[in-house]
Design an enzyme around this catalytic site. Structure first.
Site, PDB file in Angstrom:
ATOM      1  N   GLY A   1      -7.323 -16.181  -0.687  1.00 19.47           N
ATOM      2  CA  GLY A   1      -5.987 -16.070   0.198  1.00 19.47           C
ATOM      3  C   GLY A   1      -5.626 -14.795   0.212  1.00 19.47           C
TER       4      GLY A   1
ATOM      5  N   ASN B   1     -14.218  -5.983   2.861  1.00 22.76           N
ATOM      6  CA  ASN B   1     -13.361  -7.006   2.459  1.00 22.76           C
ATOM      7  C   ASN B   1     -14.180  -8.222   3.248  1.00 22.76           C
ATOM      8  OD1 ASN B   1     -11.339  -5.797   1.412  1.00 22.76           O
ATOM      9  ND2 ASN B   1     -10.011  -6.123   2.984  1.00 22.76           N
TER      10      ASN B   1
ATOM     11  N   LYS C   1     -14.201  -0.296   5.251  1.00 20.00           N
ATOM     12  CA  LYS C   1     -13.051  -1.069   4.854  1.00 20.00           C
ATOM     13  C   LYS C   1     -13.290  -2.323   5.236  1.00 20.00           C
ATOM     14  CE  LYS C   1      -9.707  -2.600   3.282  1.00 20.00           C
ATOM     15  NZ  LYS C   1      -8.381  -2.453   2.640  1.00 20.00           N
TER      16      LYS C   1
ATOM     17  N   VAL D   1       0.824  -1.211  -0.179  1.00 18.96           N
ATOM     18  CA  VAL D   1      -0.055  -0.010  -0.018  1.00 18.96           C
ATOM     19  C   VAL D   1       0.793   1.311  -0.038  1.00 18.96           C
ATOM     20  CG1 VAL D   1      -1.700   1.349   1.192  1.00 18.96           C
ATOM     21  CG2 VAL D   1      -1.881  -1.053   1.374  1.00 18.96           C
TER      22      VAL D   1
ATOM     23  N   ASP E   1      10.704   4.215   5.691  1.00 22.69           N
ATOM     24  CA  ASP E   1      10.780   2.834   6.426  1.00 22.69           C
ATOM     25  C   ASP E   1      11.786   2.517   7.220  1.00 22.69           C
ATOM     26  OD1 ASP E   1       9.101  -0.012   4.613  1.00 22.69           O
ATOM     27  OD2 ASP E   1      10.716  -0.423   5.751  1.00 22.69           O
TER      28      ASP E   1
ATOM     29  N   CYS F   1      -4.809  -9.848   2.930  1.00 30.08           N
ATOM     30  CA  CYS F   1      -5.992  -9.017   3.349  1.00 30.08           C
ATOM     31  C   CYS F   1      -7.184  -9.891   3.888  1.00 30.08           C
ATOM     32  CB  CYS F   1      -6.424  -8.092   2.281  1.00 30.08           C
ATOM     33  SG  CYS F   1      -5.046  -7.250   1.579  1.00 30.08           S
TER      34      CYS F   1
ATOM     35  N   PHE G   1      -8.840   0.520  -1.064  1.00 35.43           N
ATOM     36  CA  PHE G   1      -9.193  -0.429  -1.603  1.00 35.43           C
ATOM     37  C   PHE G   1      -8.517  -1.184  -2.803  1.00 35.43           C
ATOM     38  CE2 PHE G   1     -12.383   2.526   0.149  1.00 35.43           C
ATOM     39  CZ  PHE G   1     -13.141   1.690   1.187  1.00 35.43           C
ATOM     40  N   LEU G   2      -7.205  -1.078  -2.576  1.00 35.54           N
ATOM     41  CA  LEU G   2      -6.249  -1.515  -3.632  1.00 35.54           C
ATOM     42  C   LEU G   2      -6.154  -3.099  -3.945  1.00 35.54           C
ATOM     43  CD1 LEU G   2      -3.152   0.490  -3.166  1.00 35.54           C
ATOM     44  CD2 LEU G   2      -5.227   1.269  -4.348  1.00 35.54           C
TER      45      LEU G   2
HETATM   46  C1  UGA Z   1      -8.556  -7.256  -1.538  1.00 34.95           C
HETATM   47  C2  UGA Z   1      -9.701  -6.368  -1.864  1.00 34.95           C
HETATM   48  O1  UGA Z   1     -10.267  -6.710  -3.211  1.00 34.95           O
HETATM   49  C3  UGA Z   1      -9.238  -5.003  -1.997  1.00 34.95           C
HETATM   50  O2  UGA Z   1     -10.210  -4.116  -2.508  1.00 34.95           O
HETATM   51  C4  UGA Z   1      -8.548  -4.504  -0.787  1.00 34.95           C
HETATM   52  O3  UGA Z   1      -8.149  -3.217  -0.791  1.00 34.95           O
HETATM   53  C5  UGA Z   1      -7.314  -5.370  -0.421  1.00 34.95           C
HETATM   54  O4  UGA Z   1      -8.061  -6.741  -0.405  1.00 34.95           O
HETATM   55  C6  UGA Z   1      -6.770  -4.928   0.995  1.00 34.95           C
HETATM   56  O5  UGA Z   1      -7.732  -4.958   1.844  1.00 34.95           O
HETATM   57  O6  UGA Z   1      -5.826  -4.512   0.939  1.00 34.95           O
HETATM   58  P1  UGA Z   1      -6.453  -8.467  -2.895  1.00 34.95           P
HETATM   59  O7  UGA Z   1      -6.226  -9.357  -1.840  1.00 34.95           O
HETATM   60  O8  UGA Z   1      -5.201  -7.819  -3.503  1.00 34.95           O
HETATM   61  O9  UGA Z   1      -7.539  -7.265  -2.634  1.00 34.95           O
HETATM   62  O10 UGA Z   1      -6.977  -9.768  -3.926  1.00 34.95           O
HETATM   63  P2  UGA Z   1      -8.637  -9.918  -4.534  1.00 34.95           P
HETATM   64  O11 UGA Z   1      -8.444  -9.655  -6.064  1.00 34.95           O
HETATM   65  O12 UGA Z   1      -9.721  -9.034  -3.731  1.00 34.95           O
HETATM   66  O13 UGA Z   1      -8.462 -11.501  -4.405  1.00 34.95           O
HETATM   67  C7  UGA Z   1      -8.451 -11.942  -3.103  1.00 34.95           C
HETATM   68  C8  UGA Z   1      -8.427 -13.477  -2.994  1.00 34.95           C
HETATM   69  O14 UGA Z   1      -9.834 -13.720  -3.475  1.00 34.95           O
HETATM   70  C9  UGA Z   1      -7.771 -14.265  -4.018  1.00 34.95           C
HETATM   71  O15 UGA Z   1      -7.231 -15.284  -3.518  1.00 34.95           O
HETATM   72  C10 UGA Z   1      -8.554 -14.483  -5.368  1.00 34.95           C
HETATM   73  O16 UGA Z   1      -8.093 -15.727  -6.036  1.00 34.95           O
HETATM   74  C11 UGA Z   1      -9.876 -14.691  -4.724  1.00 34.95           C
HETATM   75  N1  UGA Z   1     -10.914 -14.613  -5.420  1.00 34.95           N
HETATM   76  C12 UGA Z   1     -11.406 -13.374  -5.829  1.00 34.95           C
HETATM   77  C13 UGA Z   1     -11.790 -15.527  -5.739  1.00 34.95           C
HETATM   78  O17 UGA Z   1     -11.674 -16.795  -5.415  1.00 34.95           O
HETATM   79  N2  UGA Z   1     -12.922 -15.324  -6.603  1.00 34.95           N
HETATM   80  C14 UGA Z   1     -13.298 -14.349  -6.941  1.00 34.95           C
HETATM   81  O18 UGA Z   1     -14.388 -13.942  -7.850  1.00 34.95           O
HETATM   82  C15 UGA Z   1     -12.314 -13.217  -6.712  1.00 34.95           C
END
Ligand code: UGA
Length: 469
Positions: A279, A230, A226, A11, A30, A282, A154-155
């Site tokens: 996984g 999630n 937030k 982030v 850092d 987050c 929300f990245l």
């Molecule tokens: C997530 C949120 O999407 C962000 O909005 C948030 O800012 C971030 O956490 C955080 O709190 O820092 P991220 O962990 O990068 O982002 O990844 P995602 O794209 O949300 O995927 C999370 C997990 O869910 C992955 O393992 C992905 O493979 C899985 N996933 C996602 C699924 O199994 N099915 C889906 O339809 C979508």
């Protein structure tokens, strides 16, 4: 504006690069000297689209890296806290990094001049802003010289730069108009649309909201937004995984069910991809922290336990499918495609792919893995216990089965004929539903995926009812 970013993780680095792109002057601080040295040399420590370019363009001019936090704060208007908030005891967020940083920030406020806004950007439990405000005051920051604001991010990893510059919404939780004004100025290039009119702007993704909407709330609401966001996204994933399990029991197709569900405007198609569960750094952590927050507030949010239970079960179900495909696992050679927790990133934290790989090793399989970006990180954890291949075809060479564990686009584009030739047996267990079952059957594969009928080469589909187990 002069901005200090505290912590150069995912982030922090993305925010630093993007704020520099928005023409602010950024100091990224850092306490990891090695990391700072790498950043100063121009290295980008994470795999993130557009980030290397931003760091290269601005390093040494609008973006500098430093170790002295108090000094950086003294010279800044706004301080963003982007330090890690890992899971601590009882699932609660461990805020010790926050507290440590707050002490140094207080020294910077006291030693500097003028008014400063301290912004919590990491995911934190409700009431953290109040707590932070108190620690700053107790540590010597004069009360009239600062405010604390909650501005969650929300990245998504892999598309973090685009998510930052083209956000669905910017949430600013503040209790004073003075602080709100500062945050409005920070994000003005996005909310006025000025950034998007620039010829050198990063290209807008599909369906970008332009100009970016800014939502002003109380600090507690911002903190809850937030965690609730999630938790809700994780809930959608577990929901569709549960539906996929039902589809398997009745030989229906989760693809068709998703198309029907997602086309309801109230539901929408996003985050309805079934697989081996969520996984990453987050969702698992934030879900546990949200559960703990609810408990402390006297609400028993058991729905979240169920979301986690379904998620964990999804890995077990996948392993059961692998055992079924291989008959016996001991001594089998398995090709693993993907180790990152999702495609587009080199992050393996809480990766279902890593957990499944560990389980296969424990059951006596020999694993050859390939991931386009995460192999260096995976090697640091798995060491010599698995072999690493140069590409998917090399991983598949002589394997008894190939497992798809991460949704990399390049896997979906594999040459199936070549893959078939490489394998010892044409068996694929796909944990990410990257391929069309009918096509896989045509290509000669025994193919099983999540929530869709299993197919075998040339064998007609059997209509049968099974118990969901
Ligand atoms: C997530 C949120 O999407 C962000 O909005 C948030 O800012 C971030 O956490 C955080 O709190 O820092 P991220 O962990 O990068 O982002 O990844 P995602 O794209 O949300 O995927 C999370 C997990 O869910 C992955 O393992 C992905 O493979 C899985 N996933 C996602 C699924 O199994 N099915 C889906 O339809 C979508």
């Amino acid at each position: 504006m002069k901005i200090t970013i505290v912590g150069s993780g995912y982030v922090g680095l993305v925010a630093a690069g993007c704020f520099a792109e928005l023409e602010h002057e950024v100091v990224c601080v850092d306490n990891d000297a090695q990391k700072l040295a790498r950043l100063e040399r121009g290295e980008c420590p994470i795999h993130e689209e557009f980030l290397p370019e931003l760091l290269k363009d601005y390093r040494g001019n609008r973006l500098v890296f430093r170790a002295d936090l108090a000094q950086a704060v003294a010279e800044s208007d706004v301080v963003f806290l982007t330090v890690p908030t890992p899971t601590g005891a009882d699932g609660k967020a461990d805020l010790s990094n926050f507290e440590q940083a707050a002490r140094a920030i207080a020294r910077g406020i006291a030693g500097g001049s003028g008014y400063k806004v301290v912004v919590e950007k990491s995911t934190v439990p409700v009431f953290t802003a109040e707590w932070l405000e108190e620690v700053l005051a107790v540590s010597g920051a004069p009360r009239e010289r600062f405010d604390v604001v909650a501005n969650p991010e929300f990245l998504r990893e892999g598309s973090a730069v685009c998510d930052f510059l083209f956000p669905d919404r910017i949430v600013v939780g503040a209790e004073s108009e003075r602080a709100r004004k500062v945050l409005r100025a920070v994000y003005a290039p996005l909310t006025s649309g000025g950034y998007y009119a620039r010829a050198d702007a990063i290209p807008a993704p599909d369906r970008a909201r332009i100009p970016a909407p800014l939502l002003e709330t109380s600090r507690r609401s911002a903190e809850l937004i937030k965690q609730a966001a999630n938790a809700f996204l994780a809930l959608r994933i577990s929901f569709i995984n549960a539906v996929a399990n039902l589809c398997e029991a009745v030989d229906a197709s989760v693809d068709e069910v998703c198309a029907g569900l997602g086309s309801d405007g109230r539901i929408g198609p996003a985050f309805l991809r079934p697989g081996i569960g969520y996984g990453g750094a987050c969702f698992p952590k934030d879900l546990a922290a949200f559960r703990a927050v609810a408990e402390e507030c006297g609400f028993d949010f058991r729905l979240l336990d169920e979301v986690r239970r379904i998620n964990e079960e999804q890995r077990e179900r996948f392993l059961a499918r692998v055992r079924e495909a291989l008959w016996t696992v001991q001594g089998k050679r398995v090709a693993v495609l993907g180790l990152a927790f999702k495609g587009g990133t080199d992050d393996i934290r809480e990766s279902p792919a890593m957990a499944i790989t560990e389980r296969l090793l424990a059951e006596g399989a020999s694993v050859v893995a390939y991931d386009p970006a995460a192999m260096a990180r995976a090697r640091a954890v798995l060491g010599g216990r698995i072999a690493f291949a140069e590409d998917a075809y090399e991983a598949a060479e002589g394997a008894d089965a190939v497992l798809v564990l991460t949704d990399w686009e390049e896997f979906a584009a594999l040459d199936l004929g070549r893959l078939y030739q490489a394998l010892r047996y044409p068996v694929m267990v796909d944990g990410r539903n990257l391929f069309d079952p009918a096509r896989m059957a045509q290509e000669g594969f025994f193919y099983s995926s999540v929530g869709r009928p299993r197919v075998a080469p040339g064998r007609p589909r059997a209509m049968k009812m099974r118990r969901v187990s």
